[in-house]
Write a protein that holds these residues in place. Structure first.
Motif, PDB file in Angstrom:
ATOM      1  N   ASP A 129      44.799  44.446  27.271  1.00  0.00           N
ATOM      2  CA  ASP A 129      45.533  45.065  28.149  1.00  0.00           C
ATOM      3  C   ASP A 129      44.639  45.240  29.463  1.00  0.00           C
ATOM      4  N   LYS A 130      43.416  45.249  29.295  1.00  0.00           N
ATOM      5  CA  LYS A 130      42.619  45.449  30.554  1.00  0.00           C
ATOM      6  C   LYS A 130      42.170  44.127  31.103  1.00  0.00           C
ATOM      7  N   CYS A 131      42.365  42.896  30.461  1.00  0.00           N
ATOM      8  CA  CYS A 131      41.809  41.600  30.902  1.00  0.00           C
ATOM      9  C   CYS A 131      42.482  41.202  32.007  1.00  0.00           C
ATOM     10  N   ILE A 132      41.821  40.770  33.233  1.00  0.00           N
ATOM     11  CA  ILE A 132      42.610  40.421  34.534  1.00  0.00           C
ATOM     12  C   ILE A 132      42.462  38.832  34.524  1.00  0.00           C
ATOM     13  N   CYS A 138      39.931  37.136  35.351  1.00  0.00           N
ATOM     14  CA  CYS A 138      38.835  36.827  36.669  1.00  0.00           C
ATOM     15  C   CYS A 138      37.868  35.768  36.239  1.00  0.00           C
ATOM     16  N   ASN A 150      35.033  36.246  35.164  1.00  0.00           N
ATOM     17  CA  ASN A 150      33.397  36.797  35.375  1.00  0.00           C
ATOM     18  C   ASN A 150      32.692  36.662  34.419  1.00  0.00           C
ATOM     19  N   ARG A 202      45.118  31.973  28.517  1.00  0.00           N
ATOM     20  CA  ARG A 202      46.342  32.602  29.117  1.00  0.00           C
ATOM     21  C   ARG A 202      47.421  32.245  28.002  1.00  0.00           C
ATOM     22  N   PHE A 260      42.378  31.743  36.845  1.00  0.00           N
ATOM     23  CA  PHE A 260      43.621  30.912  36.407  1.00  0.00           C
ATOM     24  C   PHE A 260      44.430  30.838  37.796  1.00  0.00           C
ATOM     25  N   GLU A 302      53.355  37.428  29.811  1.00  0.00           N
ATOM     26  CA  GLU A 302      52.124  36.625  30.069  1.00  0.00           C
ATOM     27  C   GLU A 302      50.718  37.531  29.677  1.00  0.00           C
ATOM     28  N   PHE A 303      49.815  37.023  29.337  1.00  0.00           N
ATOM     29  CA  PHE A 303      48.785  37.957  29.107  1.00  0.00           C
ATOM     30  C   PHE A 303      47.516  36.971  28.946  1.00  0.00           C
ATOM     31  N   PHE A 304      46.239  37.671  29.165  1.00  0.00           N
ATOM     32  CA  PHE A 304      44.858  36.842  28.857  1.00  0.00           C
ATOM     33  C   PHE A 304      44.247  37.462  27.724  1.00  0.00           C
ATOM     34  N   CYS A 340      29.675  41.585  29.037  1.00  0.00           N
ATOM     35  CA  CYS A 340      30.200  42.894  29.193  1.00  0.00           C
ATOM     36  C   CYS A 340      29.803  43.509  30.632  1.00  0.00           C
ATOM     37  N   CYS A 362      32.153  42.123  33.085  1.00  0.00           N
ATOM     38  CA  CYS A 362      33.350  42.460  33.166  1.00  0.00           C
ATOM     39  C   CYS A 362      33.848  43.622  34.378  1.00  0.00           C
ATOM     40  N   PRO A 363      34.719  43.321  35.186  1.00  0.00           N
ATOM     41  CA  PRO A 363      34.944  44.282  36.050  1.00  0.00           C
ATOM     42  C   PRO A 363      35.944  45.658  35.738  1.00  0.00           C
ATOM     43  N   THR A 364      36.722  45.347  34.651  1.00  0.00           N
ATOM     44  CA  THR A 364      37.696  46.218  33.995  1.00  0.00           C
ATOM     45  C   THR A 364      37.390  46.905  32.559  1.00  0.00           C
ATOM     46  N   VAL A 381      32.809  49.199  38.188  1.00  0.00           N
ATOM     47  CA  VAL A 381      32.558  47.890  38.349  1.00  0.00           C
ATOM     48  C   VAL A 381      30.989  47.683  38.729  1.00  0.00           C
ATOM     49  N   ALA A 404      28.600  42.202  38.493  1.00  0.00           N
ATOM     50  CA  ALA A 404      29.996  41.720  38.339  1.00  0.00           C
ATOM     51  C   ALA A 404      30.280  40.867  39.856  1.00  0.00           C
ATOM     52  N   ARG A 422      39.395  36.627  43.345  1.00  0.00           N
ATOM     53  CA  ARG A 422      39.018  36.227  42.183  1.00  0.00           C
ATOM     54  C   ARG A 422      39.695  37.463  41.346  1.00  0.00           C
ATOM     55  N   ASN A 468      48.694  37.261  40.467  1.00  0.00           N
ATOM     56  CA  ASN A 468      48.990  36.342  39.170  1.00  0.00           C
ATOM     57  C   ASN A 468      49.895  36.883  38.249  1.00  0.00           C
ATOM     58  N   SER A 469      50.902  36.465  37.390  1.00  0.00           N
ATOM     59  CA  SER A 469      51.985  36.864  36.927  1.00  0.00           C
ATOM     60  C   SER A 469      51.535  37.513  35.639  1.00  0.00           C
ATOM     61  N   ALA A 470      50.313  36.814  35.116  1.00  0.00           N
ATOM     62  CA  ALA A 470      49.654  37.131  33.866  1.00  0.00           C
ATOM     63  C   ALA A 470      48.860  38.402  33.770  1.00  0.00           C
ATOM     64  N   LYS A 471      48.211  38.743  35.138  1.00  0.00           N
ATOM     65  CA  LYS A 471      47.552  39.820  35.018  1.00  0.00           C
ATOM     66  C   LYS A 471      48.382  41.233  34.659  1.00  0.00           C
ATOM     67  N   PRO A 472      47.696  42.285  34.208  1.00  0.00           N
ATOM     68  CA  PRO A 472      48.286  43.405  33.745  1.00  0.00           C
ATOM     69  C   PRO A 472      48.968  43.899  34.992  1.00  0.00           C
ATOM     70  N   TRP A 512      49.114  47.159  35.976  1.00  0.00           N
ATOM     71  CA  TRP A 512      48.549  48.182  36.408  1.00  0.00           C
ATOM     72  C   TRP A 512      47.559  47.797  37.596  1.00  0.00           C
TER      73      TRP A 512
END
Lengths: 247, 172
Positions: free
Chosen positions: A45-48, A50, A52, A74, A97, A113-115, A195, A198-200, B82, B86, B113, B118-122, B124
Motif C-alpha cells: 500500500d505504500k509503494c508509489i 518511483c 528509487n 505494476r 512508470f 492498479e497497484f505496484f 530501504c 525508499c521514500p515511503t 524521506v 532517496a 519521479r 499515476n493511476s496505480a499510485k496509492p 493517499w
C-alpha cells in the motif's frame, strides 16, 4: 616402500592436516552471524512505483544495465481477470512508470492498479541453493542467500530453480548474480540500499532474531503474506496488503 | 614350505593403496579451500568477501551528523521520513571526503519521479500532473524540497491553484 618415501609422505600429510585444522578468519569483529535472521517487509500500500529502490540497488551493487536484483511490477486487475492480471515492469521500473497507453489497460468492473516491489525472497529452504552442483550458492547462518562468484560455474541451474525469477547470469562475468540483501551493508549496521532510498518506507529490512525489531509488532497487527506459499520455500520477503492476484 | 612366501605381493598392493589415499588427502587439502564446510557445503570465506564490498550509499545517519541544520527543517515537514539519499543519490564518497561536492538534483525531474500523477499510485499519496501544475518550472521555484508546502514567494505559476494535489486526484 622404502624409508625415504615413507618419511616424505608423512611430512606432506602433516602439512595437509595442518591446513585443514587452520579454519577461516572471523567475518567481522562486531558482527555475529548467529545473532541475526534477516528478512524484508514490504508494504504494498505504500509503494508509489518511483523506482528509487531499483536505481539505488543498481548503483550500490554494480548491477549490469538491463538486469535487476530488485524491480517493481505494476499490476492491473479487474473482476474479469482475477487470475490473469495485467503485469508490466518497464526497464524494471528503473525510470518509474509511464501511464499505460490508452486502450492497453483493463477496463472491466472493479478495476484496480497497484505496484509490487520484488526481490530475492531469501528463502529459508531455498530451491536455488539446493540445485547448485558446486556449493557456489548457499544460505548464510544469518539467513541471506548469497553467491560465491569465485566458485560459480555459470551452469544456470539456480536461475531455473528460483520460482520468483530473482537470479540472472552476469553478462560479462558469466556467473549467477542476485540480491545479496546488501550483505556488505547490513553486516555493518546499515540498512539495504533499497530501504535507504525508499521514500515511503514501503520496504523495511527486518531482523527476525532481534526481539525489538518493529516487524514483530507489525506482524501482530497486520495480515502478512509471502509469494507462492504453496512452494514451501520458507520465503522471507513478507508482503503486507498483498492482493490475491499477485504471483 | 613357507605359507606366507607370497605375502610380499599383498604388502606392495597395500602400500600402493595407502600411498594413493595419502596422495588424495594431500591433493584434497590443497585444492579445497580451508573454510569450505565451516558452515555448510560452501566456502565460508566468501561471506567475509561479500561483506567487505564497498558501500555507495552512506546512510542517513552519516549525512545527519554534519547536516543537522537540514535535519531540523526536514523534521518539521512531510518529508521527515524521506532519507537524504532517496533524493540526493548515493553519496558515500562525499561522506568520506566532503571536498567531493555532489551535484544538486534538478527538482523538475526529481520531484516528478514520486509526485507525477499515476493511476496505480496509492490514493493517499499527493500527486500532480506536472505539465498542468508547474508548466516545466522547477518545483523549488515555489516549494522547499526539505519541507514541502509553499515558500513565501511571488514566483508562482499562473494557474497553480487549479492543479494542486486534490484537483489531480479528483481528475482520476
Amino acid at each position: 616402500m622404502n624409508r625415504r618415501f615413507f618419511i616424505t609422505l608423512t611430512g606432506a600429510a602433516a602439512v595437509a592436516w595442518d591446513s585443514v585444522l587452520a579454519g577461516a578468519p572471523e567475518s567481522s569483529p562486531n558482527y555475529k552471524v548467529t545473532d541475526h535472521w534477516w528478512a524484508m517487509l514490504i508494504d504494498v500500500d505504500k509503494c508509489i512505483g518511483c523506482g528509487n529502490c531499483v536505481r539505488a540497488c543498481s548503483v550500490e551493487n554494480d548491477v549490469p544495465e538491463g538486469f535487476f536484483r530488485t524491480w517493481v511490477e505494476r499490476y492491473q486487475v479487474d473482476d474479469m481477470h482475477l487470475d490473469d492480471p495485467l503485469v508490466d515492469s518497464p526497464n524494471g521500473a528503473k525510470n518509474g512508470f509511464p501511464p499505460l497507453p490508452p486502450g492497453k489497460g483493463l477496463t472491466g468492473p472493479g478495476v484496480k492498479e497497484f505496484f509490487v516491489p520484488k526481490l530475492c525472497n531469501h528463502c529459508a529452504d531455498s530451491p536455488c541453493t539446493q540445485v547448485c552442483p558446486v556449493g557456489a550458492t548457499f544460505t548464510t547462518p544469518d539467513g541471506v542467500v548469497l553467491v560465491d562468484e569465485t566458485y560459480c560455474l555459470g551452469c544456470r541451474y539456480c536461475v531455473e530453480a528460483c520460482p520468483y525469477g530473482c537470479r540472472f547470469i552476469h553478462p560479462e562475468k558469466n556467473v549467477a548474480q542476485k540480491c545479496t540483501l546488501c550483505y556488505h551493508r547490513i553486516t555493518k549496521g546499515l540498512t539495504t540500499a533499497c530501504c535507504e532510498a525508499c521514500p515511503t518506507s514501503s520496504r523495511m529490512l527486518a531482523d527476525l532474531k532481534n526481539p525489538n525489531d518493529p516487524i514483530h509488532e507489525f506482524m501482530k497487527k497486520h495480515s502478512v503474506q509471502v509469494l507462492k506459499p504453496h512452494m514451501a520455500t520458507g520465503a522471507k520477503a513478507f508482503y503486507a496488503n498483498l492482493d490475491g492476484s499477485v504471483r | 614350505m613357507n605359507r606366507f612366501k607370497d605375502s610380499e605381493h599383498l604388502l606392495r598392493v597395500t602400500g600402493v593403496f595407502l600411498a594413493g589415499i595419502v596422495l588424495f588427502l594431500c591433493l584434497r587439502a590443497w585444492f579445497v579451500p580451508k573454510s569450505f564446510g565451516q558452515y555448510g557445503h560452501y566456502r565460508a570465506d566468501s561471506i567475509t568477501e561479500i561483506a567487505a564490498l564497498p558501500i555507495r550509499h552512506a546512510g542517513h545517519e552519516v549525512c545527519e551528523s554534519c547536516h543537522a541544520d537540514v535535519l531540523e527543517v526536514k523534521h518539521t515537514g512531510k518529508h521527515a521520513n524521506v532519507n537524504c539519499e532517496a533524493c540526493h543519490g548515493p553519496l558515500a564518497k562525499h561522506a568520506e571526503d566532503p571536498s567531493i561536492k555532489p551535484v544538486l538534483p534538478d527538482t523538475a525531474v526529481l520531484c516528478a519521479r514520486c509526485h507525477e500523477a499515476n493511476s496505480a499510485k496509492p490514493k493517499w499519496f499527493p500527486q500532480v500532473v506536472t505539465a498542468e501544475h508547474s508548466q516545466g518550472l522547477p518545483c523549488n521555484t515555489c516549494h522547499q524540497p526539505h519541507k514541502p508546502g509553499l515558500k513565501d514567494t511571488d514566483a508562482k505559476p499562473a494557474d497553480s491553484k487549479t492543479a494542486d494535489s486534490k484537483t489531480a486526484e479528483a481528475k482520476k
